[in-house]
Design a protein around this motif. Structure first.
Motif, PDB file in Angstrom:
ATOM      1  N   GLY A 351       0.799  -1.225   0.000  1.00  0.00           N
ATOM      2  CA  GLY A 351       0.000   0.000   0.000  1.00  0.00           C
ATOM      3  C   GLY A 351       0.830   1.273   0.000  1.00  0.00           C
ATOM      4  N   ASP A 352       2.159   1.144   0.110  1.00  0.00           N
ATOM      5  CA  ASP A 352       3.011   2.333   0.183  1.00  0.00           C
ATOM      6  C   ASP A 352       3.397   2.827  -1.211  1.00  0.00           C
ATOM      7  OD1 ASP A 352       4.493  -0.064  -0.171  1.00  0.00           O
ATOM      8  OD2 ASP A 352       6.345   1.040   0.229  1.00  0.00           O
ATOM      9  N   GLU A 353       3.823   4.073  -1.257  1.00  0.00           N
ATOM     10  CA  GLU A 353       4.494   4.657  -2.417  1.00  0.00           C
ATOM     11  C   GLU A 353       3.816   4.290  -3.741  1.00  0.00           C
ATOM     12  OE1 GLU A 353       9.009   4.921  -0.690  1.00  0.00           O
ATOM     13  OE2 GLU A 353       8.464   3.034  -1.635  1.00  0.00           O
ATOM     14  N   SER A 354       2.532   4.604  -3.830  1.00  0.00           N
ATOM     15  CA  SER A 354       1.818   4.298  -5.074  1.00  0.00           C
ATOM     16  C   SER A 354       1.400   5.609  -5.736  1.00  0.00           C
ATOM     17  CB  SER A 354       0.596   3.429  -4.762  1.00  0.00           C
ATOM     18  OG  SER A 354       0.032   2.984  -5.971  1.00  0.00           O
ATOM     19  N   GLY A 401      -1.123  -2.922   6.349  1.00  0.00           N
ATOM     20  CA  GLY A 401      -0.557  -2.123   5.267  1.00  0.00           C
ATOM     21  C   GLY A 401       0.374  -1.062   5.807  1.00  0.00           C
ATOM     22  N   TRP A 402       1.250  -0.578   4.936  1.00  0.00           N
ATOM     23  CA  TRP A 402       2.110   0.559   5.304  1.00  0.00           C
ATOM     24  C   TRP A 402       1.221   1.772   5.550  1.00  0.00           C
ATOM     25  CZ3 TRP A 402       6.622  -1.294   6.504  1.00  0.00           C
ATOM     26  CH2 TRP A 402       7.156  -2.374   5.806  1.00  0.00           C
ATOM     27  N   ASP A 403       1.767   2.797   6.207  1.00  0.00           N
ATOM     28  CA  ASP A 403       0.880   3.850   6.722  1.00  0.00           C
ATOM     29  C   ASP A 403       0.155   4.666   5.645  1.00  0.00           C
ATOM     30  OD1 ASP A 403       2.808   5.954   6.092  1.00  0.00           O
ATOM     31  OD2 ASP A 403       3.873   5.365   7.896  1.00  0.00           O
ATOM     32  N   SER A 418       3.570   1.629  10.687  1.00  0.00           N
ATOM     33  CA  SER A 418       4.011   3.021  10.607  1.00  0.00           C
ATOM     34  C   SER A 418       5.482   3.078  10.228  1.00  0.00           C
ATOM     35  CB  SER A 418       3.788   3.673  11.978  1.00  0.00           C
ATOM     36  OG  SER A 418       3.990   5.054  11.919  1.00  0.00           O
ATOM     37  N   TRP A 419       5.777   3.563   9.031  1.00  0.00           N
ATOM     38  CA  TRP A 419       7.176   3.573   8.580  1.00  0.00           C
ATOM     39  C   TRP A 419       7.702   4.969   8.322  1.00  0.00           C
ATOM     40  CZ3 TRP A 419       9.202   4.882   3.631  1.00  0.00           C
ATOM     41  CH2 TRP A 419       8.248   5.193   2.641  1.00  0.00           C
ATOM     42  N   ARG A 420       6.785   5.914   7.917  1.00  0.00           N
ATOM     43  CA  ARG A 420       7.266   7.283   7.668  1.00  0.00           C
ATOM     44  C   ARG A 420       7.259   8.014   9.007  1.00  0.00           C
ATOM     45  NH1 ARG A 420       3.139   8.907   3.059  1.00  0.00           N
ATOM     46  NH2 ARG A 420       1.794   8.055   4.680  1.00  0.00           N
ATOM     47  N   VAL A 443      14.565   2.173  13.054  1.00  0.00           N
ATOM     48  CA  VAL A 443      14.533   0.718  12.878  1.00  0.00           C
ATOM     49  C   VAL A 443      14.541   0.252  11.410  1.00  0.00           C
ATOM     50  CG1 VAL A 443      13.681   0.099  15.164  1.00  0.00           C
ATOM     51  CG2 VAL A 443      12.037   0.613  13.367  1.00  0.00           C
ATOM     52  N   TYR A 444      14.996   1.131  10.495  1.00  0.00           N
ATOM     53  CA  TYR A 444      15.285   0.638   9.148  1.00  0.00           C
ATOM     54  C   TYR A 444      16.736   0.148   9.169  1.00  0.00           C
ATOM     55  CZ  TYR A 444      11.152   1.525   6.358  1.00  0.00           C
ATOM     56  OH  TYR A 444       9.894   1.440   5.810  1.00  0.00           O
ATOM     57  N   PHE A 445      16.897  -1.157   9.053  1.00  0.00           N
ATOM     58  CA  PHE A 445      18.250  -1.715   9.159  1.00  0.00           C
ATOM     59  C   PHE A 445      18.988  -1.702   7.821  1.00  0.00           C
ATOM     60  CE2 PHE A 445      17.642  -4.428  13.291  1.00  0.00           C
ATOM     61  CZ  PHE A 445      17.421  -3.261  13.987  1.00  0.00           C
ATOM     62  N   MET A 492      14.277  -4.677   6.574  1.00  0.00           N
ATOM     63  CA  MET A 492      15.531  -5.006   5.924  1.00  0.00           C
ATOM     64  C   MET A 492      15.302  -4.945   4.415  1.00  0.00           C
ATOM     65  SD  MET A 492      18.467  -5.806   6.928  1.00  0.00           S
ATOM     66  CE  MET A 492      18.719  -6.751   8.407  1.00  0.00           C
ATOM     67  N   TRP A 493      15.352  -3.717   3.894  1.00  0.00           N
ATOM     68  CA  TRP A 493      15.208  -3.544   2.445  1.00  0.00           C
ATOM     69  C   TRP A 493      16.516  -3.933   1.785  1.00  0.00           C
ATOM     70  CZ3 TRP A 493      10.370  -3.205   1.228  1.00  0.00           C
ATOM     71  CH2 TRP A 493       9.468  -2.643   2.141  1.00  0.00           C
ATOM     72  N   ALA A 494      16.410  -4.540   0.608  1.00  0.00           N
ATOM     73  CA  ALA A 494      17.610  -5.224   0.093  1.00  0.00           C
ATOM     74  C   ALA A 494      18.191  -4.627  -1.193  1.00  0.00           C
ATOM     75  CB  ALA A 494      17.289  -6.702  -0.098  1.00  0.00           C
TER      76      ALA A 494
END
Ligand code: ACM
Ligand code: ZN
Length: 699
Positions: A351-354, A401-403, A418-420, A443-445, A492-494
């Motif tokens: 649901g994010d960044e669309s 879903g993402w925020d 909640s990520w932003r 907490v974004y590793f 953990m985005w890759a």
């Protein structure tokens, strides 16, 4: 009498010392140390006092095989001597996983409130054996554990780690290792991000092109975005449904819930490459910037395959069409297959960044807006999510879903991730929706752990100290609202994690710090004590041959204003014992060819301390390039010699008091307002985002 008193005092002292030396992470809720130890050896037996604990015993034996080289006999016969007894005890804790553990002369006793609790008791026992000061004497020999009693329970019900397998793909063998890492630190959720613009990674039998086409890209950008062109190497992979089942089962046996994420409506280039009709504009070629596209993709587009799996990172306009019913039919079919594979009650829909760019121009999307009496494309996003939520609910699943799913109104039962920052989580909790906190900072590793960065990362600076200090329940929430916070998760985005060893490097040791945030009682959190235990965490990682970052031992240089706000000072710190720190001045000593020890100004000789003891950090009185590093004689053992170069530019504003009328973005907070007058100019762009302030919208 005096003697007795003295002995009593001495005894108390011993207990206190023992407690201070307990090297468990996350720290249990209550620990009482006793004197002495108990040796587990190959004659010790596992006694199953509670029924149905065979699997727990078998896992304990698997672990013992790894750390000690033997398995123990398992019996149901009561035996108090030389035994590890596994049992249940009723405990008044709302969250599953509480356990009691005691070690005395005759053995170990572990009682869980259920099997999960027994499992966590076993994890604690392994740490006692492996990283306590009571070391195993030899492999294949005795594991000595201290005598004590522990009463422990988790603080949060959601203790998560996420992994993006879309940007880079990791084999099942590593996914299992990842799950082992989670289990060892008492995490209970693995959020598996399975679909992305750069690759669709899960077999869907009804739509075979998703993995035949969507799981493969023709190239990947070289280096940090925007990169230095394409590597022109085909890249990809996917998990068969059998493999997914195997992973889910493996995780289940370790009391870890696997939450699948199928991204929608954005981050869907790979699905669109497989089935172009999912796009608002099936005849519009996928846009890959000219300097990032592989030759093969150029050729394919010339030959008519115009929809492609993305080869670079970012956010792309080509998203699922929200106007066509065929999109929803496709997603429902995918959900049908995915829900059969994952028993979790949660289903993550991204649901994010669309971007709304295509929806604004698409006749089908516009017709949907009109027919459904929606205000705009944000309400169309909400319509999309609510329609999917209804379907998921009908299958007994809860949508996460993402925020961004807050946009245009939240679906009725949705859980918000909640990520932003924390704002989305706060808003959702106030609306009485459950929330998982996963703010980019801290907490974004995938963000760097080190200011002296030695590998490609993305985003800001999230050192272990900040992770440890994170409190998942924001102070903006009342006690009642705070109950909607289920817990937290590290992401953990890759994009820049090409290999398992890099994932380990970004994960450790930060995930051990987060485990304590999520598990231990809030009042037990103590950074100084965690620092004391950190070397033993490193020792365990070394022993298990897990890659990890040594950034904790980096030389740290910060700029601070002078006391009178008329200039700046350079504060240099090392956590290494006996660190000898050198500073090289501009012009006079450096840069000019080789630097000899005589050229340097030796500041201090740091002894057994974690803080640099000089009273006055170094005054920067002339501008130019400075450099600092540890003296070669410093005992570094395995740690690389870190070296920091810094250019200072001075002007009349340098070091002056400054206030901001507009606060910076939480994602790019720099070092506060002082960032603008600290004499440091950002020279490395996003790689050093801590050196600038970022603002959203108008300043
Ligand atoms: C995200 O990091 N785009 C959820
Ligand atoms: Zn459309």
């Amino acid at each position: 009498m005096k003697n007795i008193l003295l002995i009593a005092l001495l005894f108390n002292c011993l207990i206190v010392v023992g407690q201070n030396e307990l090297n468990i992470v996350p720290m249990p809720a209550e620990v009482k140390m006793a004197k002495g130890s108990f040796p587990i050896n190959s004659n010790t037996v596992i006694v199953l006092e509670g029924s149905g604990l065979e699997r727990s015993a078998s896992l304990l034996n698997d672990y013992l095989q790894q750390v000690a080289g033997y398995r123990l006999e398992t019996t149901k016969k009561n035996s108090a001597a030389n035994s590890i007894r596994l049992n249940y005890e009723r405990m008044d804790n709302d969250i599953a996983g509480a356990y009691n553990l005691s070690v005395n002369n005759s053995g170990v006793y572990i009682a869980g409130d259920n099997e999960t609790g027994v499992f966590y008791g076993i994890q604690t026992l392994l740490q006692l054996a492996e990283i306590s000061t009571y070391k195993p004497l030899k492999r294949s020999n005795t594991l000595t554990v201290p005598q004590l009693t522990i009463s422990d329970h988790p603080r949060f019900q959601y203790r998560g780690m996420h992994l993006d397998v879309g940007r880079h793909f990791f084999p099942v063998s590593f996914i299992k290792k990842y799950i082992d890492y989670l289990a060892a630190y008492k995490y209970n959720v693995f959020h598996w991000h399975l679909t992305e613009d750069q690759g669709w990674r899960i077999e869907i039998k009804k739509y075979p092109e998703l993995t035949k086409v969507g799981a493969w890209r023709n190239g990947t950008i070289i280096g940090r975005y925007p990169g230095k062109g394409s590597d022109n190497k085909p890249y990809g992979g996917f998990y068969t449904q059998e493999e997914i089942k195997e992973v889910v089962q493996y995780a289940r046996e370790r009391y870890i819930d696997v939450i699948p994420e199928i991204e929608m409506p954005g981050h869907s280039s790979a699905a669109i490459a497989a089935y172009p009709w999912l796009s608002c504009f099936p005849a519009k070629p996928t846009e890959i910037p000219a300097n990032m596209i592989s030759q093969k993709s150029i050729d394919q587009q010339k030959n008519g395959r115009i929809k492609l799996v993305q080869e670079t990172w970012g956010v792309f306009d080509d998203v699922f069409c929200a106007g066509k019913d065929s999109t929803f039919k496709f997603l429902e079919d995918v959900i049908d297959e995915v829900t059969k594979l994952f028993p979790s009650k949660y289903f993550h829909i991204g649901g994010d960044e669309s971007p709304k760019t295509h929806w604004k121009k698409c006749p089908a999307c516009q017709l949907r807006i009109k027919n459904e009496k929606l205000k705009d494309e944000h309400e169309l996003q909400s319509y999309f999510v609510q329609r999917i939520e209804k379907y998921l609910n009908s299958k007994g699943k809860i949508l996460i879903g993402w925020d961004e799913i807050l946009e245009g109104g939240l679906a009725p039962n949705a859980v918000v991730m909640s990520w932003r920052g924390e704002a989305g989580g706060i808003e959702a909790a106030k609306q009485k929706h459950q929330v998982v906190m996963t703010p980019g900072n801290p907490v974004y590793f995938d963000h760097t752990q080190s200011k002296n960065e030695d590998s490609v990362t993305i985003g800001g600076y999230n050192p272990i100290e900040n992770v440890y200090a994170y409190e998942p329940i924001p102070k903006e929430l009342s006690t009642e609202e705070g109950k909607y916070v289920l817990g937290a998760q590290a992401n953990m985005w890759a994009e820049y994690q090409e290999y398992p060893s890099k994932v380990e490097y970004m994960m450790f040791p930060r995930m051990t710090a987060l485990s304590e945030v999520l598990w231990s009682p809030k009042e037990k959190r103590d950074w100084k004590d965690f620092e004391r235990r950190l070397p033993s965490v490193f020792e365990r990682l070394d022993k298990e041959k897990i890659n990890y970052s040594r950034a904790y031992y980096d030389l740290k240089a910060t700029v601070i204003p002078t006391e009178n706000y008329d200039g700046i000072r350079w504060k240099i710190e090392s956590k290494l014992k006996n660190a000898r720190i050198l500073v090289f001045l501009p012009g006079i000593f450096w840069p000019r060819g080789n630097i000899s020890k005589e050229d340097s100004l030796e500041l201090t000789n740091v002894k057994q301390t974690t803080l640099f003891p000089y009273k006055e950090p170094f005054l920067i009185s002339t501008q130019g390039y400075y450099k600092t590093r540890l003296d070669d004689s410093t005992n570094m053992k395995d740690f690389p010699l870190s070296e920091i170069e810094q250019k200072f530019s001075l002007n009349k504003a340098t070091g002056k008091k400054i206030t901001l009328t507009t606060p910076p973005s939480k994602t790019y907070p720099g070092d506060g307002a002082f960032t603008l007058v600290n004499g440091v100019q950002n020279e490395k762009g996003l790689a050093r985002s801590s050196e600038f302030l970022g603002f959203w919208g108008q300043i």
